[in-house]
Enzyme design. Structure first.
Site, PDB file in Angstrom:
ATOM      1  N   PHE B 118       0.700  -1.574   0.517  1.00  0.00           N
ATOM      2  CA  PHE B 118       0.058  -0.195  -0.586  1.00  0.00           C
ATOM      3  C   PHE B 118       0.624   1.468   0.053  1.00  0.00           C
ATOM      4  CE2 PHE B 118      -4.832   0.727   1.621  1.00  0.00           C
ATOM      5  CZ  PHE B 118      -5.376  -0.195   0.298  1.00  0.00           C
ATOM      6  N   GLN B 230      -7.478  14.647   4.581  1.00  0.00           N
ATOM      7  CA  GLN B 230      -7.051  13.567   3.420  1.00  0.00           C
ATOM      8  C   GLN B 230      -7.583  13.665   2.067  1.00  0.00           C
ATOM      9  OE1 GLN B 230      -6.482   9.192   3.701  1.00  0.00           O
ATOM     10  NE2 GLN B 230      -4.616  10.148   3.658  1.00  0.00           N
ATOM     11  N   HIS B 232      -7.705  11.586  -1.047  1.00  0.00           N
ATOM     12  CA  HIS B 232      -7.371  10.591  -1.795  1.00  0.00           C
ATOM     13  C   HIS B 232      -6.892  10.967  -3.685  1.00  0.00           C
ATOM     14  CE1 HIS B 232      -7.694   6.652  -3.040  1.00  0.00           C
ATOM     15  NE2 HIS B 232      -7.763   6.368  -2.077  1.00  0.00           N
ATOM     16  N   LEU B 246     -14.963   6.129  -3.897  1.00  0.00           N
ATOM     17  CA  LEU B 246     -13.367   6.014  -3.814  1.00  0.00           C
ATOM     18  C   LEU B 246     -13.646   4.767  -4.862  1.00  0.00           C
ATOM     19  CD1 LEU B 246     -10.879   5.709  -2.230  1.00  0.00           C
ATOM     20  CD2 LEU B 246     -11.739   3.618  -1.040  1.00  0.00           C
ATOM     21  N   GLU B 249      -7.413   2.023  -3.238  1.00  0.00           N
ATOM     22  CA  GLU B 249      -5.769   2.432  -3.607  1.00  0.00           C
ATOM     23  C   GLU B 249      -5.152   0.733  -4.301  1.00  0.00           C
ATOM     24  OE1 GLU B 249      -3.466   4.424   0.077  1.00  0.00           O
ATOM     25  OE2 GLU B 249      -2.282   3.413  -0.860  1.00  0.00           O
ATOM     26  N   ARG B 280      -0.515   9.529  -0.342  1.00  0.00           N
ATOM     27  CA  ARG B 280      -2.143   9.358  -0.729  1.00  0.00           C
ATOM     28  C   ARG B 280      -1.659  11.347  -0.881  1.00  0.00           C
ATOM     29  NH1 ARG B 280      -6.390   5.986   2.404  1.00  0.00           N
ATOM     30  NH2 ARG B 280      -5.737   4.636   1.475  1.00  0.00           N
ATOM     31  N   HIS B 344     -11.597  12.725   1.783  1.00  0.00           N
ATOM     32  CA  HIS B 344     -11.581  10.896   1.928  1.00  0.00           C
ATOM     33  C   HIS B 344     -11.799  10.897   3.385  1.00  0.00           C
ATOM     34  CE1 HIS B 344     -11.223   6.724   1.677  1.00  0.00           C
ATOM     35  NE2 HIS B 344      -9.434   6.539   2.123  1.00  0.00           N
ATOM     36  N   ARG B 378      -3.196  10.110   6.453  1.00  0.00           N
ATOM     37  CA  ARG B 378      -3.102   9.002   7.060  1.00  0.00           C
ATOM     38  C   ARG B 378      -2.749   8.136   6.040  1.00  0.00           C
ATOM     39  NH1 ARG B 378      -7.012   4.899   5.942  1.00  0.00           N
ATOM     40  NH2 ARG B 378      -8.154   5.866   4.556  1.00  0.00           N
TER      41      ARG B 378
END
Ligand code: FAD
Ligand code: SF4
Ligand code: SF4
Ligand code: FES
Lengths: 489, 541
Positions: B118, B230, B232, B246, B249, B280, B344, B378
């Site tokens: 990730f 955040q 995204h 979304l 990821e 991100r 996000h 995050r």
């Protein structure tokens, strides 16, 4: 932006005696979903409209409604002009909001032993498809068996099988499933077809649980008898008179030029119980240039065994059937029993193509029959409509002969071993059909499956006919008129 | 005034996402627990929508130290190191709880929990269940919850906490019919999740309206780092009404490639080393820049492409993505997706201690409603771990709270009834206010920020807050309260953004020239409460 006309079912338990429809016109963006239409109504026209949603992305199962009669997720189904939006067929709290909790609270829950481990990969791969359920209850809202008997329904059966597969769970889920009505499911597949997650509950949960039940000796006695009979005779029907195969020639040559050649898979019901109907079908094929080869050594397709979870003899049946057609170099096998067709298409891996008779006749086109001065209604066989996705073809044929009055497509109760195993359930479902048939005012009921035809005939006072028998009547009428003209001329 | 229904319990948990349910399960071991949820329990919130995965150190080659460092670096060193240590140390134990309760994560051939790479992580440590990880967790938690004696109040909205002196002693709520419900509790856990619904383009569920930020703030709790929102990098751009949805990821984790309209793999210009798997904040700004500079696609995004991957990999690892796009007319096995940044996650929130205590006695908090764990940005996969680690801690701390004789002051109920009654003869529908707020926030407090833009946004918020919201019936009362919570949350985000005169992590101030990098920043948390607000100027090591 585009304009959407929508009819929404409204109901407020405080004040309304019963639900009513309200029409709205809203503007939404290209690609808008049903949910966005409901939001537009709520935000711009009437803030008292109640509906439930949360994730907006098909992941939480809050928003299921009926869109033009078909259950689906409001957040995923595209909004269409002139649509009707109604609550699921579950207890309505207000407008489009139904009470999901009474059902959700009955779902079986895991009873783990306490150790943290993951099942092996093979198990995980089997559990995963059952695990994607978002508990929207679309399936439960359409299950016919739940209406007539104590059956906990498709979502619960899905969960039972998921738990039965999980080595961490400590309860005997198979016995539990049986006590929760496992054998009441008619394998009508309505649940699977409306599931937004495409979870194949009848095949991947119910039949699997029935197979596990079989290993525990919990198969219903009547089902065991059928299995014994198939093992001994290759047939699921006791011989009560001459069968179709005993009388049929090996090849039926068509009247005119050959437009296609097919092998005919007769199936136990048409062979043993309704041979006259099969012969009607042969007449129709003959008249329309279809050459039919009929291998004698074919046996039961195994459907009664698969549906009831008695699968140890299946491979033998499959091999015998496949060999019978391969031996004659047949590349297209024709079925006229919806159950056999669905089984050959979905449970077999055949080296030949399988086509239902309605497909064959509409594909090659038929000689126009005479119109009969009658109104008929059509009962969709589950294993034809949902098992094979065949909806329009029989209608295309029927409307060439008679006027068709539609009725809702609901299981008649004859499938899944329910007629033999739980006759009360089958009969209650048949009686529900009686009411629908009466509502149509039709003089004749048409169908395209021997199980439906046989079962419905016990639950309606109207004659029940196969699609091809109706066509044949049309041809006979045509010939009669022609003969009359010749006499007059 | 009709007399409101009063319930009594030892622990009250507000919110039925991953954090709330985990807290309730834990608390139920200590005494009578009530779980209040705005939605049907398990169906609401963002946990059930989480797709990509859950970070936990499970392999020998990996270590908590590396997970800690990745998290701090990703968070631009604004994270509270103590909270991060707890997160990385306990994430593996908490995933074990889930496994013991029946969770079905993907496994390797050797029967270990599978892990995928990730963004921003030096080790592939994201555990997953296809691309429905959060749903898998939620199903497991709800099943577990059913075997406890927690009383669940479904479709009940918490309005405000009630205090007796300093201490929180329960909450006032609204039931589905719009009637006030009073719950007295020895300890209360706030687990209402995040709030990016304050933005025009958002991944959040309908309950991501920042209720908990507002409720906590009004009860006197201190919130930190609220400016840290955040974005995204990959949200859907079509259909318009579902914009922001979304695109996990995991798509990039599985090998998805970003291209601009000219077909250029532009990440090489922004982060040549980590490319698509950069953090991100970096990827979001890269995409936003491509679009702003005219290299965007017709629908106003960039391309995200998995067509070079084997079809089977897409089908097995990204089934939800495949299904969603198919519904919207795009087969991602054959054509690229179009994506653009979307609001996000709120990294900021209630300040908590390692035991999940807030600055107000009697009030605990866990999950996205808290601040400090994720710093300024995050890492994907850390939030799900956060819900379990701090959910358990909050439930335990609340459960251990002493029993007390407290009572709900009738004046608080009266005041709440008055607030509600005013909505019944208000003027402006909440939906109108919310729409204006979302646009203003997207424009003025989005990916790129300036003091002028932020001040203008604050002006819009204060104007909107002055409008008298209208509820047509009592059932619409909750919408009015939600709108007010959104306005308050938005103002906390904007104020935080004004307070932080630096660019850091997800917070990008275009009008500030700075000479330091994140590690050497002179600033610590921004903080805001009823009593005080400011920015910490901590000397950092
Ligand atoms: C689409 C999406 C995908 C994500 N994917 C990942 C991922 O792969 N990995 C990862 O680590 N993180 C991911 N995240 C982030 C992560 O899911 C969330 O941060 C986390 O789940 C938050 O959990 P929570 O329990 O704090 O809140 P939520 O799960 O949001 O739950 C909040 C709960 O509070 C309730 N509530 C809210 N307001 C009130 C009120 N006033 N009264 C009563 N109840 C209320 C809601 O109904 C809901 O039940 C994702 C987030 C989104 C939106
Ligand atoms: S197959 Fe039909 S009867 Fe069986 S569970 Fe599904 S809907 Fe019910
Ligand atoms: S099985 Fe499918 S239709 Fe039934 S509740 Fe689950 S997701 Fe919904
Ligand atoms: S709103 Fe969650 S599935 Fe539709």
């Amino acid at each position: 932006m585009k304009k959407i006309h929508v009819r929404v079912s409204r109901y407020d338990p405080e004040g309304d005696a019963r639900p009513h429809y309200q029409n709205y016109v809203v503007e939404v963006n290209e690609g808008a979903r049903v949910l966005h239409v409901l939001q537009a109504i709520h935000d711009e026209i009437d803030p008292t409209l109640s509906f439930r949603y949360c994730c907006g992305a098909g992941q939480c199962g809050s928003c299921a409604v009926r869109i033009n009669g078909v259950p689906g997720l409001a957040c995923m189904e595209e909004a269409r002009d002139d649509m009707t939006v109604e609550p699921l067929d579950l207890p309505v709290k207000k407008d489009l909001v139904v009470d999901l909790l009474p059902y959700l609270n009955t779902l079986p829950r895991i009873q783990p032993g306490g150790e943290a481990f993951v099942p092996d990969r093979e198990k995980v791969e089997l559990i995963k498809p059952l695990r994607s359920c978002i508990e929207c209850l679309c399936c439960v809202s359409v299950c016919p068996a739940m209406d007539v008997t104590r059956f906990d329904g498709p979502a619960a059966m899905r969960q039972e099988q998921r738990l039965a597969l999980d080595p961490r769970d400590r309860k005997d889920r198979v016995t539990e499933a049986v006590s929760r009505g496992l054998f009441a499911c008619t394998s009508c597949q309505a649940c699977w077809k409306v599931c937004p997650k495409d979870i194949e509950i009848p095949g991947k949960a119910i039949e699997k649980l029935r197979a596990l039940a079989n290993r525990k000796g919990l198969t219903l006695p009547r089902h065991q008898e059928v299995a014994r009979f198939i093992r001994e005779s290759g047939r699921s029907i006791v011989r009560t008179g001459p069968t179709f195969l005993e009388d049929a020639p090996e090849v039926i040559e068509p009247d005119g030029p050959v437009r296609a050649t097919v092998g005919f898979f007769v199936g136990c019901m048409y062979n043993g119980r309704l041979p006259a109907t099969a012969r009607d079908a042969m007449e129709v094929l003959k008249r329309n240039g279809i050459r039919v080869i009929i291998p004698r050594e074919q046996v039961c397709c195994g459907s009664p065994l698969i549906r009831t979870g008695q699968i140890d003899f299946i491979d033998t049946l499959k091999k015998r059937n496949i060999d019978a057609f391969v031996f004659r170099n047949i590349d297209t096998v024709l079925t006229m029993c919806a159950g056999c067709g669905s089984t050959l298409k979905n449970d077999y891996r055949t080296p030949f193509r399988v086509m239902d008779i309605n497909e064959v006749l509409t594909k090659f086109g038929i000689e126009a029959p005479a119109r009969l001065p009658i109104r008929v209604t059509y009962h969709d066989p589950c294993h034809l409509l949902r098992g094979q996705g065949i909806r329009d073809e029989p209608r295309e044929l029927i409307t060439q002969v008679a006027d068709l009055v539609e009725m809702p497509s609901v299981c008649c109760g004859s499938g899944g071993g329910v007629r033999s195993g739980m006759p009360d359930v089958a009969s209650a479902l048949g009686e529900n059909r009686r009411k629908e048939i009466e509502k149509t005012g039709a003089e004749i009921v048409v169908s395209s499956c021997p199980f439906c035809e046989f079962h419905l005939s016990e639950h309606t006072d109207r004659p029940v006919r196969n699609v091809t028998s109706l066509l044949l009547e049309g041809y006979r009428e045509k010939d009669r008129k022609k003969a009359e003209q010749q006499v007059q001329g | 005034m009709r007399s409101a229904e009063v319930l009594d319990c030892h622990v009250l948990v507000i919110g039925s996402g991953g954090a709330g349910v985990r807290a309730a399960i834990e608390a139920s071991g200590y005494g009578e627990t009530i779980l209040v949820s705005k939605t049907l329990a398990g169906k609401g919130g963002c946990t059930t929508m989480a797709e990509g995965g859950y970070n936990a150190v499970l392999r020998e080659e990996d270590s908590c130290g590396i997970h800690f460092e990745d998290t701090m670096k990703g968070g631009a060193y604004l994270n509270d190191p103590e909270l991060v240590s707890i997160l990385v140390a306990e994430a593996p134990q908490r995933i074990n709880d889930l496994l013991a309760w029946g969770a079905v994560f993907d496994v390797t051939d050797s029967c270990d929990v599978a892990q995928r790479p990730f963004g921003g992580q030096t080790f592939p440590r994201t555990c997953y269940a296809g691309d429905r990880t959060g749903h898998e967790m939620m199903m497991t938690l709800i099943e577990r919850l059913a075997s406890t004696n927690v009383e669940i109040e479904n479709e009940v909205t918490a309005l405000d906490l009630v205090r007796e002196g300093e201490r929180v002693v329960g909450a006032l709520c609204l039931d589905g019919k719009g009637e006030v419900m009073v719950i007295r509790a020895d300890a209360t856990v706030l687990a209402t999740g995040g709030g990016t619904q304050i933005y025009d383009i958002s991944t959040n569920s309908s309950s991501g309206t920042g209720d908990g930020f507002a409720i906590g703030y009004r009860a006197g709790a201190e919130l930190i780092d609220m400016e840290m929102v955040q974005f995204h990098p990959t949200g859907a751009v079509y259909p318009y009404d579902a914009r922001g949805r979304l695109i996990t990821e995991a798509v990039r984790g599985e090998g998805g490639i970003l291209r601009n309209a000219a077909g250029e793999r532009f990440m090489s210009r922004y982060d040549p080393e980590r490319m698509e798997l950069s953090t991100r904040d970096v990827v979001s700004r890269a995409i936003a820049t491509e679009i702003l500079e005219g290299r965007g696609t017709p629908h106003g995004g960039v391309f995200l492409d998995v067509t070079h991957l084997p079809r089977q990999q897409v089908e097995e690892k990204l089934p939800v993505m495949l299904e969603q796009f198919l519904k919207f007319g795009v087969d991602i096995r054959e054509e690229p997706m179009e994506v653009a940044p979307t609001a996000h996650h709120v990294m900021g929130g209630l300040r908590i201690t390692p035991d999940a205590g807030t600055t107000v006695p009697g009030l605990f908090a866990c999950g996205e409603v808290t601040g400090g764990v994720h710093g300024a940005n995050r890492l994907g996969g850390n939030a799900l771990a956060d819900t379990q680690v701090f959910g358990k801690r909050a439930g335990e701390s609340a459960g251990r709270s002493p029993r007390r004789d407290s009572c709900i002051d009738p004046k608080a109920i009266e005041a709440q009834e008055e607030r509600l009654a005013a909505f019944l003869d208000g003027q402006v529908p909440p939906s109108t206010v919310i729409r204006s707020l979302k646009t203003a926030m997207w424009e003025g407090a989005g990916i790129f920020r300036t003091e002028a833009g932020l001040n203008k946004t604050l002006g819009v918020i204060s104007h909107l807050s002055s409008l008298r919201l209208l509820a047509r019936t009592r059932e619409n009362l909750a919408e009015c309260c939600t709108a007010q919570n959104m306005l308050l949350s938005a103002s906390l985000v904007v104020r935080g953004a004004i307070l932080r005169k630096e660019s850091r992590g997800a917070h990008m101030r275009k009008d500030v020239v700075q000479t330091w990098d994140a590690r050497n920043s002179p600033y610590g948390h921004t903080y805001q409460s009823l009593d005080r607000s400011g920015i910490e100027t901590a000397v950092r090591s």
